[in-house]
Design an enzyme around this catalytic site. Structure first.
Site, PDB file in Angstrom:
ATOM      1  N   ALA A   9       0.857  -1.101   0.024  1.00  0.00           N
ATOM      2  CA  ALA A   9      -0.068   0.039   0.083  1.00  0.00           C
ATOM      3  C   ALA A   9       0.962   1.250   0.112  1.00  0.00           C
ATOM      4  O   ALA A   9       0.515   2.389   0.563  1.00  0.00           O
ATOM      5  CB  ALA A   9      -0.913   0.111   1.094  1.00  0.00           C
ATOM      6  N   ALA A  10       2.070   1.222  -0.709  1.00  0.00           N
ATOM      7  CA  ALA A  10       2.856   2.227  -0.732  1.00  0.00           C
ATOM      8  C   ALA A  10       2.718   3.402  -1.815  1.00  0.00           C
ATOM      9  O   ALA A  10       3.335   4.062  -2.069  1.00  0.00           O
ATOM     10  CB  ALA A  10       4.181   1.660  -0.514  1.00  0.00           C
ATOM     11  N   ARG A  15      -3.468   9.364  -9.394  1.00  0.00           N
ATOM     12  CA  ARG A  15      -4.616   9.637 -10.337  1.00  0.00           C
ATOM     13  C   ARG A  15      -5.966   9.829  -9.504  1.00  0.00           C
ATOM     14  O   ARG A  15      -7.040  10.019 -10.048  1.00  0.00           O
ATOM     15  CB  ARG A  15      -4.785   8.569 -11.180  1.00  0.00           C
ATOM     16  N   THR A  79       7.607  -3.582  -6.641  1.00  0.00           N
ATOM     17  CA  THR A  79       6.965  -4.502  -5.872  1.00  0.00           C
ATOM     18  C   THR A  79       7.542  -5.483  -5.047  1.00  0.00           C
ATOM     19  O   THR A  79       7.020  -5.859  -4.084  1.00  0.00           O
ATOM     20  CB  THR A  79       5.440  -5.208  -6.847  1.00  0.00           C
ATOM     21  N   GLY A 137       1.230  -7.802 -16.716  1.00  0.00           N
ATOM     22  CA  GLY A 137       2.524  -8.640 -16.567  1.00  0.00           C
ATOM     23  C   GLY A 137       1.690  -9.808 -17.252  1.00  0.00           C
ATOM     24  O   GLY A 137       0.362 -10.235 -16.962  1.00  0.00           O
ATOM     25  N   LYS A 349     -35.553  12.570  19.871  1.00  0.00           N
ATOM     26  CA  LYS A 349     -34.001  12.270  20.238  1.00  0.00           C
ATOM     27  C   LYS A 349     -34.366  11.874  21.809  1.00  0.00           C
ATOM     28  O   LYS A 349     -34.969  12.424  22.556  1.00  0.00           O
ATOM     29  CB  LYS A 349     -33.359  13.586  20.086  1.00  0.00           C
ATOM     30  N   TYR A 385     -33.857  22.592  26.563  1.00  0.00           N
ATOM     31  CA  TYR A 385     -32.619  23.104  26.678  1.00  0.00           C
ATOM     32  C   TYR A 385     -32.836  24.439  27.224  1.00  0.00           C
ATOM     33  O   TYR A 385     -33.474  25.096  26.515  1.00  0.00           O
ATOM     34  CB  TYR A 385     -31.841  22.971  25.319  1.00  0.00           C
ATOM     35  N   SER A 403     -52.671  20.842  20.383  1.00  0.00           N
ATOM     36  CA  SER A 403     -51.503  21.239  19.305  1.00  0.00           C
ATOM     37  C   SER A 403     -50.628  22.663  19.736  1.00  0.00           C
ATOM     38  O   SER A 403     -51.270  23.561  20.623  1.00  0.00           O
ATOM     39  CB  SER A 403     -52.172  21.785  17.980  1.00  0.00           C
TER      40      SER A 403
END
Ligand code: UD1
Ligand code: CA
Length: 456
Positions: A9-10, A15, A79, A137, A349, A385, A403
């Protein structure tokens, strides 16, 4: 057999055009490298070493919790050189499997097959056949079909470039022999790199029989180099998740329009409409219907409940037979009981709403304990609050809140109490009584509207 895994992962990830190291970009909500680490864990690897470089300590820091060693490859020399950096940490392992941090969807099943098939020899190689092998390859075999070596695209002759069997990069090898072969690899090639692929030629020259296996799907070994490839693999992965859900008895209106970034468990006959996003751990019981455009995160939805369009449920629990939404928002700590109705533009909540209660329109319920069979009228707010601290509101069973009430916490509404519409309640309302806390209505006889002054 003691298996060590080296994860490369180096790479720079140029891109991606990103400040974030490539292997930290998320697929299905988790970094690419996490997928690879999970695959290594699934194999029962005795030790894992990740080779990092570009992005510095960012990568190891992001995986501080992972049971994994880290080896820095300061200079990206190829690699083969990268694998060499991992070998000291894999000392004492019998075999070494090489994986890649930017090849996230490799299946443990495929790797197990490669490992099993090559158990009797010192080198196994995962290959695949592509109609367009450009860039990869190539696997060069002799007349009898035995693997001879790998030639990189850039170093290949015209004839070699016509070979369609390519190297995925994933190999498994005897640790000691791999170390020996790598110590003899040179960088005498077009890219001036130490190629891992050169160990294949060294092995066969020493009479090692190289065994190959192929993955089920090409996506398993597809690397992420840019964001378009990342998106392609994301869609492939999500498609597979969708197929798995459908096989398990879930209806998806459109398997292309669901995103699971975590774990979604559905019992039988769950119906999922389009554009569902699931995060974290989501559990849905049988016969639940989820409407379009919902977001579910770390939540449980009880048997037979219905979540209507555009609802967001996070860190919450919904009992059986409830109806939530459309446009409802259940936040962490919302615990909604059986048969409750939570309607549009209602936010809840850290509150318990007991069985059969209804909060149907335009409400905020925070830090409250609401009994069963309660009706909370449109526009009702718990004023939880005071600008410094949060306070609780307690509402007894069977209460009726008119209401647009403002319930100023801490406050308690008794069981069976009725609160008149528009009341501002800041003292306990006794059970079974009507409590009104609003300016009394008056009418003024003979009152006249002002008249517009004439323009001069
Ligand atoms: C490599 C293989 C090629 C194979 C292809 C499959 C070699 C020499 N070639 O080519 O046969 O078909 O993968 O995708 O192995 N990396 C490091 N440090 C380094 C060099 C690379 O960590 O010094 C990592 C990269 O981050 C990347 C991976 O190794 O994840 C592959 O490297 P890359 O240079 O892209 O190899 P390819 O040219 O694609
Ligand atoms: Ca590459």
């Amino acid at each position: 057999m003691k298996l060590g895994v080296a994860i490369l992962a180096a790479g720079k990830g140029t891109r991606m055009r990103s400040a974030l190291p490539k292997v930290l970009h998320p697929l299905a909500g988790r970094p690419l490298l996490r997928h690879v680490l999970d695959a290594a864990d699934a194999l029962g690897a005795a030790r894992i070493c990740t080779v990092y470089g570009h992005g510095g300590e960012q990568v190891p820091m992001a995986f501080a919790d992972a049971d994994c060693a880290w080896a820095e490859q300061a200079e990206r020399l190829g690699t083969g050189h990268a694998v060499q950096q991992a070998l000291p940490a894999l000392d004492g392992m019998e075999r070494v499997l090489v994986l890649y941090g930017d090849v996230p969807l490799i299946e443990a099943e495929t790797l197990n097959r490669l490992i099993a098939d090559s158990a009797h020899t010192d080198l196994g190689l995962l290959t695949m056949t592509l109609s367009d092998p450009t860039g990869y390859g190539r696997i060069v075999r002799d007349a009898s079909g035995k693997v001879e070596r790998i030639v990189e695209h850039k170093d290949a002759t015209e004839e070699e470039r016509r070979i369609t069997e390519v190297n995925t990069g994933i190999i498994v090898a005897d640790r000691a022999r791999l170390a020996d072969w790598l110590s003899r690899v040179s960088n005498d090639n077009v890219q001036r790199e130490y190629y891992l692929t050169d160990v294949i030629g060294l092995a066969t020259s020493e009479g090692v029989h190289v065994v190959t296996a192929e993955p089920e799907a090409p996506e398993e070994v597809a690397g992420v180099n840019d964001r378009a490839q990342l998106a392609e693999l994301e869609r492939y992965h999500q498609r597979r998740v969708a197929e798995c859900l459908m096989r398990g008895g879930t209806t998806l209106v459109d398997p292309a329009r669901i995103d699971v970034r975590g774990i979604l468990e559905c019992e039988r006959d769950v119906f999922l409409d389009v554009n569902l996003v699931c995060e974290g751990r989501v559990r849905i019981d049988a016969d639940v219907r989820i409407g379009p455009n919902c977001i579910l995160k770390d939540c449980e939805i009880g048997h037979g409940s219905e979540v209507l369009a555009n609802s967001i449920i996070e860190g919450a629990k919904v009992g059986a037979g409830a109806r939530i939404g459309p446009f409802a928002r259940l936040r962490p700590g919302a615990d909604v009981g059986r048969g409750c109705h939570i309607g549009n533009f209602v936010e809840i909540k850290k509150s318990k709403v007991a069985d059969g209660s209804k909060i149907n329109h335009l409400s905020y319920i925070g830090d409250a304990d609401i009994g069963s069979g309660v009706n909370v009228g449109a526009g009702t707010i718990t004023c939880n609050y005071d600008g410094a601290n949060k306070h609780r509101t307690v509402i007894g069973d069977g209460a009726f809140i008119g209401s647009n009430a403002a319930l100023v916490a801490p406050v308690e509404i008794g069981a069976g109490a009725t609160i008149g519409a528009g009341s501002v309640v800041n003292r306990a309302a006794p059970p079974e009584q009507l409590t009104l806390a609003r300016a009394p209505q008056k009418s003024i006889r003979g009152w006249r509207r002002p008249v517009k002054e004439p323009k001069t």
